[in-house]
Design an enzyme around this catalytic site. Structure first.
Site, short mmCIF file in Angstrom:
data_model
loop_
_atom_site.label_atom_id
_atom_site.label_comp_id
_atom_site.label_asym_id
_atom_site.label_seq_id
_atom_site.Cartn_x
_atom_site.Cartn_y
_atom_site.Cartn_z
N ARG A 146 -5.51 1.65 8.28
CA ARG A 146 -5.13 2.19 9.59
C ARG A 146 -5.78 1.43 10.76
O ARG A 146 -5.41 1.68 11.91
CB ARG A 146 -5.48 3.67 9.68
CG ARG A 146 -4.57 4.55 8.83
CD ARG A 146 -4.82 6.03 9.08
NE ARG A 146 -3.77 6.86 8.52
CZ ARG A 146 -3.87 7.54 7.36
NH1 ARG A 146 -4.97 7.46 6.65
NH2 ARG A 146 -2.86 8.27 6.93
N MET A 173 -13.57 -0.86 6.58
CA MET A 173 -12.20 -1.36 6.42
C MET A 173 -11.26 -0.21 6.13
O MET A 173 -11.61 0.73 5.41
CB MET A 173 -12.15 -2.37 5.29
CG MET A 173 -12.85 -3.63 5.66
SD MET A 173 -12.47 -4.94 4.48
CE MET A 173 -13.47 -6.23 5.19
N SER A 174 -10.08 -0.27 6.73
CA SER A 174 -9.07 0.77 6.53
C SER A 174 -7.71 0.18 6.87
O SER A 174 -7.59 -0.62 7.81
CB SER A 174 -9.35 1.95 7.47
OG SER A 174 -8.19 2.77 7.57
N HIS A 215 -10.19 -2.13 -0.85
CA HIS A 215 -9.39 -1.90 -2.06
C HIS A 215 -9.75 -2.92 -3.15
O HIS A 215 -9.88 -2.58 -4.31
CB HIS A 215 -7.90 -2.07 -1.76
CG HIS A 215 -7.33 -1.09 -0.78
ND1 HIS A 215 -6.81 -1.49 0.43
CD2 HIS A 215 -7.17 0.25 -0.82
CE1 HIS A 215 -6.34 -0.43 1.09
NE2 HIS A 215 -6.55 0.64 0.36
N LEU A 267 -3.29 -3.69 1.34
CA LEU A 267 -4.60 -3.88 0.74
C LEU A 267 -5.55 -4.69 1.62
O LEU A 267 -5.13 -5.60 2.34
CB LEU A 267 -4.44 -4.57 -0.62
CG LEU A 267 -3.57 -3.82 -1.64
CD1 LEU A 267 -3.47 -4.63 -2.94
CD2 LEU A 267 -4.11 -2.43 -1.93
N HIS A 268 -6.82 -4.32 1.56
CA HIS A 268 -7.88 -5.06 2.25
C HIS A 268 -9.05 -5.20 1.28
O HIS A 268 -8.97 -4.72 0.13
CB HIS A 268 -8.29 -4.33 3.54
CG HIS A 268 -8.60 -2.87 3.36
ND1 HIS A 268 -9.66 -2.44 2.60
CD2 HIS A 268 -7.97 -1.75 3.80
CE1 HIS A 268 -9.69 -1.12 2.61
NE2 HIS A 268 -8.67 -0.66 3.32
P1 AMP Z 1 -6.02 4.23 0.50
O1 AMP Z 1 -5.09 3.09 0.24
O2 AMP Z 1 -6.46 4.34 1.91
O3 AMP Z 1 -5.49 5.53 -0.08
O4 AMP Z 1 -7.34 3.92 -0.31
C1 AMP Z 1 -7.30 3.68 -1.69
C2 AMP Z 1 -8.71 3.68 -2.25
O5 AMP Z 1 -9.48 2.66 -1.60
C3 AMP Z 1 -9.46 5.00 -1.99
O6 AMP Z 1 -10.23 5.31 -3.13
C4 AMP Z 1 -10.32 4.67 -0.82
O7 AMP Z 1 -11.49 5.46 -0.74
C5 AMP Z 1 -10.67 3.22 -1.10
N1 AMP Z 1 -11.07 2.52 0.13
C6 AMP Z 1 -10.39 2.49 1.32
N2 AMP Z 1 -11.10 1.81 2.23
C7 AMP Z 1 -12.25 1.41 1.63
C8 AMP Z 1 -13.40 0.67 2.07
N3 AMP Z 1 -13.51 0.21 3.31
N4 AMP Z 1 -14.39 0.46 1.17
C9 AMP Z 1 -14.30 0.94 -0.10
N5 AMP Z 1 -13.24 1.64 -0.57
C10 AMP Z 1 -12.23 1.87 0.28
#
Ligand code: AMP
Length: 283
Positions: free
Chosen positions: A187, A184-185, A37, A33-34
């Protein structure tokens, strides 16, 4: 914060909450998580009585040769962050309970799932829609919050909710960025220090597009060329696509028309693939 791992237990907790008239919000994530999330958790917190954050690295949305095995994981840290952000229940199912032997049923949104991200990752969205539908049936939410970071995913899930008459209100929350603009990601940890510095080019190229549109440029090709130059100068190893699409349908446009345009891109730094996007109002 409560942690639930069994599907049946999550379903009975959800049933019990609904019987008492409590509203449920769900935030599906793959963990690590960041603040992106956590902003979704905060949004769900505002909208519903009980927030369920789900943490599941979903194998069916990774293609062969993608990063399923090496996807970053840190459950203890995730628990702490999810709780601090206001999660009431952390749902962390096991892969073999989500996909037991004999699993055969998938959910697929046609058209939208095969372009752009779907063209580069052919079974990706089938995995996403399948797991999200399963999570909806397990968590029984009134509200679900997704991020605009994954714009195509958000459009596909909106389509699925409409097409399947799901009684769930979707909220698409804005992209949370690092101070230099990088979205933010989870990855981003794959990037070397130099790639991390150069990765600001994604946002820079999107800002370039926004400026160009604001100054009256309406030709997609001209803007795309400028964006490519910014990206190649930042030493990306590939530009998978730079697409100008209608935000709801992801149909590509040749000319920029009102009321708005979504510019989405995917690039690679070595093996690391990054995506980003911007919605630009057009007058
Ligand atoms: P993930 O864990 O990458 O599958 O992301 C889970 C949820 O968080 C998804 O709905 C993503 O679109 C959202 N998310 C990921 N990165 C961001 C970000 N930088 N800003 C807003 N939402 C995000």
């Amino acid at each position: 914060m409560e942690t639930v791992t069994l599907i049946g237990e999550m379903q009975s907790r959800a049933e019990e909450l609904r019987r008492r008239g409590t509203t449920i919000g769900v935030v599906p994530t793959m963990g690590y998580l960041h603040d992106g999330h956590l902003s979704l958790v905060a949004q769900a917190r505002k909208e519903t009585d009980v927030v369920v954050t789900t943490l599941f690295v979903n194998p069916t949305q990774f293609g062969p040769g993608e990063d399923f095995e090496r996807y970053p994981r840190d459950t203890e840290r995730d628990k702490r962050l999810a709780s601090q952000a206001g999660t009431d229940i952390l749902f962390m199912p096991a892969a073999d309970e989500m996909y037991p032997a004999g699993f055969k049923t998938y959910v697929f949104t046609e058209g939208l799932s095969t372009v752009l991200e779907g063209a580069f990752r052919p079974s990706h969205f089938r995995g996403v829609t399948t797991v999200v539908m399963k999570l909806f049936h397990i968590v029984k939410p009134h509200v679900a919050v997704f991020g605009q970071k994954d714009a195509q995913q958000a459009a596909i899930i909106s389509r699925m909710v409409k097409d399947m008459n799901l009684d769930i209100r979707l909220i698409i929350a804005p992209i949370v960025r690092e101070s230099d603009g990088l979205a933010m990601s989870s990855r981003n940890v794959y990037l070397s220090p130099e790639e991390r510095k150069n990765a600001v080019a994604l946002f820079r190229s999107l800002r370039f597009a926004e400026d160009a549109v604001r100054k009256g440029e309406r030709a997609v090709e001209t803007i795309r060329r400028g964006m490519e130059e910014i990206l190649w100068n930042a030493r990306v190893s590939a530009v998978d696509y730079i697409a100008f699409v209608r935000p709801e349908t992801f149909e590509e446009v040749e000319k920029i028309d009102p009321p708005n345009i979504l510019v989405a891109l995917a690039v690679r730094f070595g093996k690391t693939r990054l995506i980003d996007n911007i919605v630009i109002p057009v007058s």
